[in-house]
Design a protein around this motif. Structure first.
Motif, short mmCIF file in Angstrom:
data_model
loop_
_atom_site.label_atom_id
_atom_site.label_comp_id
_atom_site.label_asym_id
_atom_site.label_seq_id
_atom_site.Cartn_x
_atom_site.Cartn_y
_atom_site.Cartn_z
N GLU A 167 10.27 21.39 17.96
CA GLU A 167 10.40 20.67 18.81
C GLU A 167 9.22 21.08 20.21
N MET A 168 10.32 22.12 20.23
CA MET A 168 9.80 23.67 21.52
C MET A 168 8.40 23.78 20.70
N VAL A 169 8.40 24.11 19.66
CA VAL A 169 6.77 24.50 19.82
C VAL A 169 5.74 23.42 20.00
N PHE A 170 5.87 22.15 19.29
CA PHE A 170 5.66 21.27 19.49
C PHE A 170 5.42 20.69 20.77
N SER A 171 6.09 20.94 21.59
CA SER A 171 5.71 20.73 22.65
C SER A 171 4.54 21.83 23.50
N ALA B 69 7.45 13.68 27.54
CA ALA B 69 7.13 15.86 26.65
C ALA B 69 5.93 15.19 25.63
N LEU B 71 7.54 13.79 23.00
CA LEU B 71 7.96 14.10 21.84
C LEU B 71 8.98 12.72 20.88
N PHE B 90 -1.50 13.48 21.95
CA PHE B 90 -0.61 14.82 21.72
C PHE B 90 -1.48 16.04 22.01
N ILE B 99 7.49 23.18 29.12
CA ILE B 99 8.85 22.75 29.14
C ILE B 99 9.63 23.43 28.96
N PHE B 101 13.76 24.00 28.25
CA PHE B 101 15.07 22.74 27.46
C PHE B 101 16.16 23.01 28.36
N ARG B 105 15.98 27.56 23.45
CA ARG B 105 15.39 27.60 21.82
C ARG B 105 13.76 28.62 22.34
N LEU B 118 3.80 32.61 23.48
CA LEU B 118 3.73 31.43 22.96
C LEU B 118 2.96 30.76 23.36
N MET B 122 -0.83 28.94 22.06
CA MET B 122 -1.96 27.82 21.30
C MET B 122 -3.00 27.75 22.66
N ARG B 166 8.60 31.60 29.65
CA ARG B 166 7.77 31.24 28.84
C ARG B 166 6.42 29.82 29.22
#
Ligand SMILES: Nc1ncnc2c1ncn2[C@@H]1O[C@H](COP(=O)(O)OP(=O)(O)OP(=O)(O)O)[C@@H](O)[C@H]1O
Ligand SMILES: [Mg+2]
Lengths: 271, 261
Positions: A167-171, B69, B71, B90, B99, B101, B105, B118, B122, B166
């Motif tokens: 989910e972290m990567v999805f975010s 978010a 999700l 999305f 985000i 958390f 994570r 990371l 993207m 991050r």
């Protein structure tokens, strides 16, 4: 170790040598025990039951030095690798779609379980009846016998992926490609390597059965010849070729594991 | 009380985050064992606002967070972030939302600096740029020298700081934080909290900050929303730097009452 500025100095050359010798010593020891037991038995039993390992050693050397015989070994090795690669690709794809869709999973899982119950020898019979080319038959047998395990291992690895991390990567809204590269591939790699190790052993055992039928070369074919000649030393020497191969590849996989998975935290307490 | 009460007049169109009559039911609606975690919630967060959401454990804070978010999908109602649906649009939020958390994570197979990169990966940032950016954020958060450490070699607080780096590295306009400091000791948490407020204010971001600590909410928010189970707004208060100490004490007392009720 948490502070980069205080890392301990690299060990001296002598230390490295010593630990290398120790490592080799511990990994060789079990083999020495087996060899000694066999050699001991050979003193009491007739040659055709327990041939002296010295004979076996010479036979192995013969195989290594003769181009034709070494070609047989290579043929078998290639068949194992081809079969495993085929099963891995198909199993990996099946695993991916099954992990994505419950419906496909419900449909394919029982089928794969069924396949797992089919003995290698049955696949041999089916392959002979269904197909013509010897190599294709062997490839088919290898794929069918290792496919279920690969698929289940890939699904297990995918399901075992951390939901939190995913989910972290999805975010970050990854593309499908990036999700695979950044998250899925590294997360399942350890399980994939384990799957290869397990299936390698299975494949090495199945391949000789597959080769018994129709192959005009390869370790399985040679083993059949030794059986007809009642030559135990020869049978052992050919068997050892496969054992060597498995050990070699396992070693390579272990090497990859130790270098690629440095990131893993290791508890100082043994399990 | 000069602290302005809920800004209900806020037009949902300019709101950075808009929740309209949102409900979330886990399990099949009406069926046995189904649970209504969020009940017809209305909430608008203005651009540049720092909203602290306060509520007891299990009142549905993380559920709201996950819906914003993108999700999780709400069972009914509308969720809009910058006018778009975060769940169905999305991909439209790539680089727009960051985000932090509750737990760090971090990807265990990546070093600290690779973890920070990371989000930039993207966004297809050039490798040299993203490395630079990541390094700068790590230094800002006091992690210079630890760029190449794997997460397992970092302490919990260091890991949480990496995860904050991050989130900030993508320079997203909207920041969502789910109890990011609750696992840390009070003095570290305090330092990071101050740092966090500074970073958000300096960069003019909209932030939603979830917490179950009243002090933390008062320290961070310009607005505090107190939730009661199942997530409904029980108290909504805004304040600013002009709000006097007495008023803050009053607000604190009121929040305490609402939570205890
Ligand atoms: N996936 C789920 N399936 C079923 N019920 C869930 C699920 N996720 C949350 N819930 C329920 O919804 C309620 C709210 O959960 P949520 O995680 O939003 O709480 P929270 O306010 O974040 O609590 P905390 O402060 O402890 O993190 C809980 O009572 C929980 O039982
Ligand atoms: Mg929560």
């Amino acid at each position: 170790m948490t502070d980069t500025t205080h890392r301990s100095a690299s060990p001296s050359v002598a230390d490295v040598m010593l630990s290398a010798i120790k490592n080799v010593g511990t990994s060789v020891f079990p083999f020495v025990v087996v060899i000694l037991l066999w050699q001991f038995a050979s003193l009491f039993f007739p040659r055709f039951l327990f041939p002296s390992l010295i004979d076996v050693f010479w036979r192995c050397l013969d195989i290594f030095s003769s181009g034709a015989m070494f070609g047989d070994v290579m043929a078998t090795v290639l068949r194992i690798l081809a079969g495993l690669t085929g099963a891995f690709i198909v199993g990996g794809l099946l695993g991916l779609v099954m992990a994505r869709s419950k419906m496909i999973d419900n449909f394919l899982s029982p089928m794969l379980t069924l396949f797992q119950g089919i003995p290698a020898l049955s696949w041999v019979v089916f392959a002979i009846i269904w197909f013509h080319g010897v190599e294709f038959r062997i490839f088919f047998i290898m794929v069918m016998t290792t496919l279920p395990a690969f698929t289940f291992q890939v699904i297990g690895a995918l399901r075992g992926m951390s939901k939190d991390l995913t989910e972290m990567v999805f975010s970050f809204r990854p593309t499908r490609m990036k999700l695979f590269r950044v998250m899925i591939a590294p997360a399942i790699l350890p399980d994939i390597l384990t799957a290869w190790k397990v299936n390698l052993g299975n494949a090495a055992r199945v391949v000789v059965v597959a080769e018994l039928v129709g192959a005009t070369g390869g370790v399985g074919y040679q083993l059949l010849q030794q059986q007809q000649l009642f030559d135990m030393a020869g049978a052992l020497a050919w068997t050892l070729q496969l054992v060597f191969f498995v050990l070699l590849v396992q070693g390579a996989l272990t090497l990859i594991e130790t270098t690629a998975f440095r990131y893993r935290a290791v508890s100082e307490r043994a399990l | 009380m000069t602290a302005a009460l809920a800004s209900e007049n806020l037009a949902s169109a300019d709101a950075a985050i808009h929740l309209g009559n949102v409900s979330k039911v886990f399990g099949k609606e009406g069926a046995d064992g189904s649970y209504r975690a969020v009940d017809r919630l209305n909430l608008d967060v203005a651009r540049g606002q720092m909203l602290a959401i306060l509520g007891k454990t299990g009142c549905g804070k993380s559920t709201i967070f996950n819906m914003i978010a993108g999700l999780t999908e709400p069972t009914s109602g509308t969720v809009r972030v910058s006018g778009k649906n975060p769940f169905s649009d999305f991909d439209a939020f790539r680089g727009k939302m960051a985000i932090v958390f509750q737990s760090d994570r971090l990807l265990p197979w990546r070093t600290a600096i690779q973890n920070v990169q990371l989000g930039l990966e993207m966004l297809d940032a050039p490798p040299a740029d993203r490395k630079d950016t990541a390094r700068q954020w790590l230094i800002k958060l006091g992690l210079g020298g630890h760029e190449d450490d794997f997460p397992h070699a970092l302490s919990g607080g260091m890991r949480q700081r990496v995860s904050i780096a991050r989130a900030f590295a993508t320079n997203a306009d909207i920041l969502l934080c789910d109890e990011p400091f609750s696992a840390l000791d009070e003095s570290t948490a305090g330092k990071l909290r101050a740092e966090f407020v500074r970073l958000v204010k300096e960069n003019g971001k909209t932030a939603v900050f979830i917490t179950h600590s009243i002090s933390e909410a008062l320290e961070i928010g310009d607005r505090i929303v107190v939730l009661k189970r199942p997530a409904m707004i029980a108290y909504d208060v805004s304040f600013n730097t002009d709000t006097s100490a007495e008023e803050r004490t009053l607000i604190r007392g009121r929040i305490g009452e609402v939570l205890a009720a």
